[in-house]
Write a protein that holds these residues in place. Structure first.
Motif, short mmCIF file in Angstrom:
data_model
loop_
_atom_site.label_atom_id
_atom_site.label_comp_id
_atom_site.label_asym_id
_atom_site.label_seq_id
_atom_site.Cartn_x
_atom_site.Cartn_y
_atom_site.Cartn_z
N ARG A 56 36.61 21.03 12.74
CA ARG A 56 36.97 20.70 11.36
C ARG A 56 36.27 21.64 10.37
O ARG A 56 36.83 22.05 9.37
N GLU A 57 35.03 22.01 10.68
CA GLU A 57 34.27 22.89 9.80
C GLU A 57 34.90 24.28 9.70
O GLU A 57 34.70 24.99 8.71
N ASP A 58 35.64 24.68 10.71
CA ASP A 58 36.32 25.98 10.68
C ASP A 58 37.71 25.89 10.08
O ASP A 58 38.41 26.91 9.99
N ASN A 59 38.11 24.72 9.69
CA ASN A 59 39.47 24.48 9.24
C ASN A 59 39.48 23.97 7.80
O ASN A 59 40.35 23.20 7.42
N THR A 60 38.52 24.41 7.00
CA THR A 60 38.34 23.82 5.67
C THR A 60 39.50 24.09 4.72
O THR A 60 39.86 23.24 3.91
N VAL A 61 40.10 25.28 4.80
CA VAL A 61 41.21 25.60 3.90
C VAL A 61 42.42 24.72 4.24
O VAL A 61 43.04 24.15 3.34
N PRO A 85 46.13 28.60 -4.08
CA PRO A 85 45.85 27.75 -5.24
C PRO A 85 44.38 27.91 -5.62
O PRO A 85 43.53 28.18 -4.78
N PRO A 86 44.06 27.74 -6.90
CA PRO A 86 42.69 27.97 -7.37
C PRO A 86 41.62 27.18 -6.60
O PRO A 86 40.52 27.68 -6.41
N PHE A 90 37.12 29.44 -3.41
CA PHE A 90 35.72 29.35 -2.96
C PHE A 90 35.66 29.27 -1.43
O PHE A 90 34.85 29.95 -0.79
N LEU A 91 36.55 28.49 -0.83
CA LEU A 91 36.57 28.35 0.63
C LEU A 91 36.96 29.67 1.29
O LEU A 91 36.39 30.05 2.33
#
Length: 109
Positions: A56-61, A85-86, A90-91
């Motif tokens: 999950r941590e590698d799939n944040t976007v 999208p704005p 950051f991600l």
């Protein structure tokens, strides 16, 4: 969307190993949910589809986009962005910079 864009070799990443197992099995005998059935129909088209587990941590976007679309009442079914999208900039920058994200593990005693 990948099919209609002409892609014929697709890798699907998911943080759910159970879903990957369900989709990778042929002729499963249990009654499956409607969404799994629809995905199986697409998998059977004339293309190569492979599955890979990701944390999950590698799939944040992807997680951000899924939550954004769940909250979006304007067009809940489909949305295409030509630019990110704005909320995901950051991600994406964190991923580009190889920012380490801690693995979230829940322990019970």
């Amino acid at each position: 969307m990948a099919w209609s864009s002409g892609y014929r070799n697709v890798m699907i990443e998911s943080d759910s190993s159970s879903v990957i197992t369900l989709l990778s099995m042929n002729g499963i005998a249990i009654r499956e949910c409607h969404l799994i059935s629809r995905i199986r129909i697409w998998i059977q088209k004339d293309w190569t589809v492979s599955f890979r587990h990701t944390f999950r941590e590698d799939n944040t976007v992807a997680d951000w986009l899924a939550n954004f679309l769940l909250d979006d009442q304007e067009q809940p079914d489909k949305r295409v962005w030509w630019d990110p999208p704005p909320g995901v900039y950051f991600l994406l920058f964190a991923d580009l910079a190889s920012v380490c994200r801690p693995r979230e593990v829940v322990c019970s005693s």
